[in-house]
Design a protein around this motif. Structure first.
Motif, PDB file in Angstrom:
ATOM      1  N   PRO A   1     104.614  18.714  42.954  1.00  0.00           N
ATOM      2  CA  PRO A   1     103.490  17.953  42.395  1.00  0.00           C
ATOM      3  C   PRO A   1     102.270  17.866  43.301  1.00  0.00           C
ATOM      4  N   VAL A   2     102.475  17.518  44.575  1.00  0.00           N
ATOM      5  CA  VAL A   2     101.335  17.355  45.479  1.00  0.00           C
ATOM      6  C   VAL A   2     100.628  18.694  45.697  1.00  0.00           C
ATOM      7  N   THR A   3     101.386  19.746  45.824  1.00  0.00           N
ATOM      8  CA  THR A   3     100.777  21.069  45.995  1.00  0.00           C
ATOM      9  C   THR A   3      99.977  21.459  44.751  1.00  0.00           C
ATOM     10  N   TRP A   4     100.508  21.161  43.572  1.00  0.00           N
ATOM     11  CA  TRP A   4      99.779  21.473  42.331  1.00  0.00           C
ATOM     12  C   TRP A   4      98.449  20.715  42.294  1.00  0.00           C
ATOM     13  N   ALA A   5      98.479  19.411  42.622  1.00  0.00           N
ATOM     14  CA  ALA A   5      97.247  18.617  42.612  1.00  0.00           C
ATOM     15  C   ALA A   5      96.245  19.166  43.624  1.00  0.00           C
ATOM     16  N   ALA A   6      96.735  19.585  44.790  1.00  0.00           N
ATOM     17  CA  ALA A   6      95.846  20.136  45.810  1.00  0.00           C
ATOM     18  C   ALA A   6      95.229  21.447  45.345  1.00  0.00           C
ATOM     19  N   GLU A   7      96.023  22.295  44.741  1.00  0.00           N
ATOM     20  CA  GLU A   7      95.530  23.602  44.295  1.00  0.00           C
ATOM     21  C   GLU A   7      94.472  23.461  43.202  1.00  0.00           C
ATOM     22  N   HIS A   8      94.637  22.448  42.347  1.00  0.00           N
ATOM     23  CA  HIS A   8      93.729  22.287  41.208  1.00  0.00           C
ATOM     24  C   HIS A   8      92.612  21.280  41.464  1.00  0.00           C
ATOM     25  N   GLY A   9      92.567  20.699  42.645  1.00  0.00           N
ATOM     26  CA  GLY A   9      91.524  19.724  42.937  1.00  0.00           C
ATOM     27  C   GLY A   9      91.620  18.494  42.059  1.00  0.00           C
ATOM     28  N   ALA A  10      92.848  18.126  41.692  1.00  0.00           N
ATOM     29  CA  ALA A  10      93.075  16.992  40.781  1.00  0.00           C
ATOM     30  C   ALA A  10      93.204  15.716  41.624  1.00  0.00           C
ATOM     31  N   TYR A  11      92.076  15.158  41.987  1.00  0.00           N
ATOM     32  CA  TYR A  11      92.044  14.060  42.954  1.00  0.00           C
ATOM     33  C   TYR A  11      92.807  12.834  42.476  1.00  0.00           C
ATOM     34  N   TRP A  12      92.602  12.404  41.236  1.00  0.00           N
ATOM     35  CA  TRP A  12      93.243  11.163  40.779  1.00  0.00           C
ATOM     36  C   TRP A  12      94.722  11.363  40.490  1.00  0.00           C
ATOM     37  N   VAL A  13      95.115  12.564  40.135  1.00  0.00           N
ATOM     38  CA  VAL A  13      96.550  12.853  40.051  1.00  0.00           C
ATOM     39  C   VAL A  13      97.157  12.738  41.443  1.00  0.00           C
ATOM     40  N   LEU A  14      96.467  13.285  42.442  1.00  0.00           N
ATOM     41  CA  LEU A  14      96.954  13.183  43.823  1.00  0.00           C
ATOM     42  C   LEU A  14      97.091  11.720  44.246  1.00  0.00           C
ATOM     43  N   GLN A  15      96.108  10.887  43.893  1.00  0.00           N
ATOM     44  CA  GLN A  15      96.192   9.473  44.248  1.00  0.00           C
ATOM     45  C   GLN A  15      97.456   8.835  43.678  1.00  0.00           C
TER      46      GLN A  15
ATOM     47  N   ALA B   1     100.218  21.275  51.364  1.00  0.00           N
ATOM     48  CA  ALA B   1      99.235  21.022  50.307  1.00  0.00           C
ATOM     49  C   ALA B   1      97.808  21.139  50.836  1.00  0.00           C
ATOM     50  N   LEU B   2      97.591  20.695  52.070  1.00  0.00           N
ATOM     51  CA  LEU B   2      96.269  20.808  52.675  1.00  0.00           C
ATOM     52  C   LEU B   2      95.863  22.272  52.817  1.00  0.00           C
ATOM     53  N   ARG B   3      96.803  23.105  53.264  1.00  0.00           N
ATOM     54  CA  ARG B   3      96.495  24.537  53.377  1.00  0.00           C
ATOM     55  C   ARG B   3      96.169  25.142  52.017  1.00  0.00           C
ATOM     56  N   VAL B   4      96.882  24.692  50.982  1.00  0.00           N
ATOM     57  CA  VAL B   4      96.640  25.197  49.627  1.00  0.00           C
ATOM     58  C   VAL B   4      95.250  24.780  49.142  1.00  0.00           C
ATOM     59  N   ALA B   5      94.871  23.523  49.390  1.00  0.00           N
ATOM     60  CA  ALA B   5      93.556  23.037  48.958  1.00  0.00           C
ATOM     61  C   ALA B   5      92.442  23.784  49.690  1.00  0.00           C
ATOM     62  N   LEU B   6      92.622  24.025  50.986  1.00  0.00           N
ATOM     63  CA  LEU B   6      91.606  24.751  51.744  1.00  0.00           C
ATOM     64  C   LEU B   6      91.488  26.198  51.256  1.00  0.00           C
ATOM     65  N   ALA B   7      92.625  26.803  50.911  1.00  0.00           N
ATOM     66  CA  ALA B   7      92.591  28.166  50.384  1.00  0.00           C
ATOM     67  C   ALA B   7      91.882  28.210  49.030  1.00  0.00           C
ATOM     68  N   ALA B   8      92.105  27.186  48.220  1.00  0.00           N
ATOM     69  CA  ALA B   8      91.433  27.125  46.921  1.00  0.00           C
ATOM     70  C   ALA B   8      89.921  27.002  47.103  1.00  0.00           C
TER      71      ALA B   8
ATOM     72  N   THR C   1      89.974  15.696  52.039  1.00  0.00           N
ATOM     73  CA  THR C   1      89.631  14.479  52.782  1.00  0.00           C
ATOM     74  C   THR C   1      90.796  13.501  52.809  1.00  0.00           C
ATOM     75  N   ASP C   2      91.427  13.278  51.663  1.00  0.00           N
ATOM     76  CA  ASP C   2      92.518  12.299  51.616  1.00  0.00           C
ATOM     77  C   ASP C   2      93.784  12.822  52.286  1.00  0.00           C
ATOM     78  N   LEU C   3      94.089  14.101  52.120  1.00  0.00           N
ATOM     79  CA  LEU C   3      95.269  14.654  52.791  1.00  0.00           C
ATOM     80  C   LEU C   3      95.092  14.625  54.310  1.00  0.00           C
ATOM     81  N   GLU C   4      93.902  14.937  54.783  1.00  0.00           N
ATOM     82  CA  GLU C   4      93.649  14.846  56.225  1.00  0.00           C
ATOM     83  C   GLU C   4      93.836  13.412  56.718  1.00  0.00           C
ATOM     84  N   ALA C   5      93.363  12.452  55.931  1.00  0.00           N
ATOM     85  CA  ALA C   5      93.531  11.049  56.325  1.00  0.00           C
ATOM     86  C   ALA C   5      95.011  10.693  56.424  1.00  0.00           C
ATOM     87  N   LYS C   6      95.808  11.173  55.457  1.00  0.00           N
ATOM     88  CA  LYS C   6      97.245  10.894  55.487  1.00  0.00           C
ATOM     89  C   LYS C   6      97.901  11.507  56.722  1.00  0.00           C
ATOM     90  N   LEU C   7      97.367  12.629  57.180  1.00  0.00           N
ATOM     91  CA  LEU C   7      97.946  13.338  58.323  1.00  0.00           C
ATOM     92  C   LEU C   7      97.331  12.917  59.653  1.00  0.00           C
TER      93      LEU C   7
END
Length: 395
Positions: free
Chosen positions: A72-86, A105-112, A132-138
């Motif tokens: 799920p988290v990787t899918w949200a990152a790949e699709h830029g689905a911010y509120w799903v990620l939240q 997931a962060l690597r996937v979002a950056l690749a996207a 931004t939010d994944l970096e904050a979590k990490l």
């Protein structure tokens, strides 16, 4: 349960069917496979709000893979689905797994982002907000300049990239961050850079929200912020920036100083008038001119401004005191048949709080039309019920 009709309702956006089924479900009905399937359907339909309800209210598991082994988290990152990620990050059960999953997931979002995924979509996907939010979590820190640069790629205050950057800049709430935002605002004013000016004033506003619970309730830079914002109430020409200045000034200034926003009660932009209306709960007590201006805004031609003005009259002042005058009740009663639903509900709620049966009757009429939490007005009526209880004398 047969999940097929519910999944189809999610896909076609039939909230009535969705929330009726959810409200009728047993407490643990969506904690296993059905919850995972429904959560995936909500994500694929772009329904971050429904995904949030499923995770937070119905305990759907945000960590279990979806059909086909989709993380799920990787899918949200790949699709830029911010509120799903939240929604997915709202209840993390395994910190070690979460850390590993977030890095992937962060690597996937950056690749996207690098590939330009979603280019041409309206609105564009929020990959930068996800990053931004994944970096904050990490625990990966970014400077305010880096965060602002992300927001300014689209330069749209309604976009999630803008919001996520503001939220990160406001944590920590510090003198250093305020000094940065003030300097950017001043530089942008001199350079005629509207997008940077908007963002910097927004940052000053967010810094007053108290997003960091470890800091004092009143920011140490409140006085400086009020002094910076005050002249801009008179000079700011951009409606968006002026709305933000009004909102921010209301958060930093004293009640006595706030009355200067009344000068904008007749502004041609309805959003500015709406911001003025939203400032009134802090103004009404002891300011007759504020009540007069608010009663004019109650009749505003813009429905959302009208509803905001009426909503301002539902707040109690002091512990259990409501402002109450014959003119105020007359103004409220005139909107019990308002064609705008929210305005009608706010007028009825305000009268009901004052023990006026005319408002009570309309509140009950609206309540009878509420089928579930997804029904229009349902959440507002819950808040109204809590306010009534708070105003009822204890025996």
């Amino acid at each position: 349960m047969d999940l097929s009709p519910l999944l189809a309702a999610v896909e076609r956006g039939d909230d009535t069917t969705v929330f009726e089924a959810l409200e009728a479900a047993t407490a643990d009905e969506f904690t296993e496979d059905d919850g995972v399937r429904l959560l995936a359907a909500a994500a694929y339909a772009g329904r971050g709000d429904l995904a949030w309800d499923l995770v937070v209210r119905w305990d759907a598991d945000p960590a279990r893979p979806w059909a086909g082994g989709v993380d799920p988290v990787t899918w949200a990152a790949e699709h830029g689905a911010y509120w799903v990620l939240q929604a997915l990050l709202s209840r993390e059960r395994d910190p070690l797994r979460a850390d590993s999953g977030h890095r992937h997931a962060l690597r996937v979002a950056l690749a996207a982002l690098e590939s330009g995924a979603g280019a041409g979509s309206v609105p564009p996907p929020a990959h930068r907000a996800v990053v931004t939010d994944l970096e904050a979590k990490l625990g990966i820190d970014r400077t305010p300049d880096e965060l602002m640069a992300r927001a300014l790629v689209h330069a749209d205050p309604r976009h999630d990239d803008w919001l996520a950057s503001l939220c990160r800049i406001a944590q920590p709430e510090s003198q250093e961050r305020f000094d940065w935002a003030r300097a950017i605002a001043e530089e942008a004013e001199n350079a005629g850079d509207l997008a940077r000016r908007r963002f910097a004033i927004d940052a000053i506003n967010f810094l007053g929200f108290g997003l960091n619970p470890d800091h004092d309730e009143v920011p140490p830079f409140s006085g400086e912020a009020a002094r910076f914002l005050r002249p801009r109430l008179d000079t700011e020409q951009d409606p968006y920036a002026l709305r933000t200045v009004i909102a921010a000034f209301g958060g930093y200034c004293s009640r006595e100083e706030l009355q200067v926003v009344l000068a904008h009660a007749g502004h041609p932009d309805p959003g500015v008038r709406r911001c003025v209306a939203q400032a009134f709960p802090s103004l009404l007590a002891g300011h007759p001119e504020a009540l007069a201006a608010l009663l004019r805004l109650v009749d505003d031609p813009d429905p959302a401004t009208r509803a905001s003005a009426l909503h301002s009259l539902t707040y109690p002042f002091g512990t259990r005191v409501l402002l109450d005058t014959p003119a105020l009740r007359t103004a409220l009663a005139a909107h019990l048949t308002d064609p705008h639903f929210d305005a009608r509900l706010e007028a009825a709620a305000a009268l009901d709080l004052r023990g006026d049966g005319r408002g009570t009757a309309v509140v009950e009429e609206i309540r009878r039309g509420v089928k579930n939490r997804g029904s229009r007005g349902a959440v507002r009526l819950e808040i109204h019920h809590d306010m009534l209880r708070a105003l009822t004398p204890r025996t």
